[in-house]
Enzyme design. Structure first.
Site, short mmCIF file in Angstrom:
data_model
loop_
_atom_site.label_atom_id
_atom_site.label_comp_id
_atom_site.label_asym_id
_atom_site.label_seq_id
_atom_site.Cartn_x
_atom_site.Cartn_y
_atom_site.Cartn_z
CB SER A 189 -0.95 -0.05 1.19
OG SER A 189 -1.97 0.91 1.08
CG ASP A 343 -6.82 -2.35 -3.65
OD1 ASP A 343 -7.22 -1.31 -3.11
OD2 ASP A 343 -5.62 -2.69 -3.67
CG HIS A 373 -5.90 -2.01 0.05
ND1 HIS A 373 -5.01 -1.68 -0.94
CD2 HIS A 373 -5.39 -1.52 1.20
CE1 HIS A 373 -4.02 -1.00 -0.41
NE2 HIS A 373 -4.21 -0.90 0.90
#
Length: 403
Positions: A189, A343, A373
């Protein structure tokens, strides 16, 4: 039905209604994921409430997740774990105890959390780093970079870069018995964003002689220009990262000024004088047809030039690696990119894969059709999901085969 029974029935119905979240049919462990999603949603609601009361900043309230999930540095029979500092930046260091005749591999890892939350001491990151050190016989440096809202870009990047540069010194590699030819940067991320930015920056640093062998980017955030990509539209309210939360993370990375967040929410934050950058995030050219679906690309709507002047960071490739020129990409190492279908950041990763391949970089793209995610981290306790184990094992196998 008695009054108590009626109250219990109503309470149960309300709880079930709150927990229930429509999920794609191909998701496994559906009810467990609904519970996890409800927990994250509750924390988000509480953070918004305490911010509204003026008691605490939203991101400071979200940090409670990090605090609750914290585990101290604890060594075991396989790995020695210590908290220390590299170049005055806190890191958690994982040293494998395996006896081997050769040198070890090396990894610098950057945790996720939108540059605002998270930490090396969170249980999920401790488990991942511990597993990496043990299974790969690798020295893992997990970086506790400074966070927003107290610190804004480029502080997070500078912390990440200074640790990596320190670790890549020949004297440091020798101290820990690391093979200079088998080192990677990795992150998930926001950490994937930092890993990508660090890998790019290293190419221009004459002081760094050691080259990365690979970079591993797990559902990375890579661009700030178009926050209405097909993935942002399709997955606006999917677990674990909503569109509104991602926009909040992006804006907080640069400033606490709500005007930037409001402009990003309407996708009107990029000044006209930066229009040339949109070629690097033009999803009509960079996404495969199956991800475009019924979406039609429209020309960007430009925002006030004042935002670009006040907060130039969101136009900086160190914050948005997808904005790097093609020439910068050509020197990058073998790359692993994990993207998840459900995501908001899916298209960031897919577009980077396309651009890297066009630049001649060797890329392995792992796309999980049944994942959301952050899925790779859900491998323990109440968050133990089959998809997390599968993605984690695939990632480890790739590293073992290529690092």
């Amino acid at each position: 039905m008695g009054t108590k029974s009626l109250c219990l029935f109503i309470a149960s119905a309300l709880i079930a209604y709150y927990i229930y979240t429509p999920l794609p049919e191909n998701f496994q462990d559906r009810w467990k994921l609904m519970l996890i999603t409800a927990e994250f949603r509750t924390v988000g609601h509480l953070a918004g409430f305490v911010e509204w009361l003026g008691l605490m900043h939203y991101m400071e309230a979200l940090m409670l997740i990090t605090v609750v999930e914290y585990v101290p540095p604890t060594s075991d029979e396989n790995v020695t774990v210590t908290d220390t500092e590299f170049s005055n930046v806190p890191v958690r260091l994982y040293l494998p105890r395996k006896q081997s005749s050769g040198l070890k591999r090396g990894m610098v890892y950057f945790h996720g959390g939108g540059w605002c939350v998270g930490g090396t001491g969170m249980k999920a990151y401790d488990l991942l780093s511990r597993k990496t050190a043990d299974q790969l016989n690798a020295v893992v440096v997990s970086v506790d970079y400074r966070l927003a809202p107290k610190y804004h870009f480029p502080v997070q990047f500078e912390d990440a870069y200074s640790v990596t540069k320190f670790f890549l010194q020949s004297s440091v590699l020798s101290q820990y018995g690391v093979d200079p030819n088998r080192i990677c940067v990795a992150g998930d991320s926001a950490g994937g964003n930092l890993a990508a930015a660090v890998a790019q920056q290293l190419l221009d640093d004459p002081e760094v002689k050691t080259k990365l062998k690979v970079q591993a980017l797990l559902y990375p955030a890579l661009q700030t220009l178009d926050l209405n990509l097909p993935s942002y539209q399709d997955n606006e309210n999917k677990p674990i990262l909503s569109k509104s939360l991602m926009i909040r993370f992006w804006s907080e990375y640069f400033t606490t000024d709500s005007s930037l967040r409001e402009a990003m929410a309407s996708n009107r934050h990029v000044p006209a004088e930066s229009s040339h950058l949109f070629q690097f995030v033009n999803w009509s050219n960079l996404l495969p047809d199956e991800l475009k679906k019924d979406h039609v690309y429209t020309s960007p709507v430009y925002g006030s030039s004042s935002l670009g002047k006040k907060y130039p960071g969101f136009l900086d490739p160190r914050a948005a690696p997808l904005l790097a020129e093609d020439a910068k990409l050509r020197g990058l190492p073998l790359t692993y990119v994990l993207t998840c279908e459900h995501d908001v950041l899916r298209d960031d990763g897919v577009m980077y894969v396309s651009r890297l391949r066009e630049a001649g970089v060797q890329v392995v793209h792992s796309h999980a059709e049944d994942a959301f995610h952050g899925a790779l981290l859900f491998v323990s306790s109440l968050g133990d999901l089959a998809v997390g184990h599968r993605l984690s094992n695939q990632y480890m196998k790739w590293l073992n085969d290529n690092l």
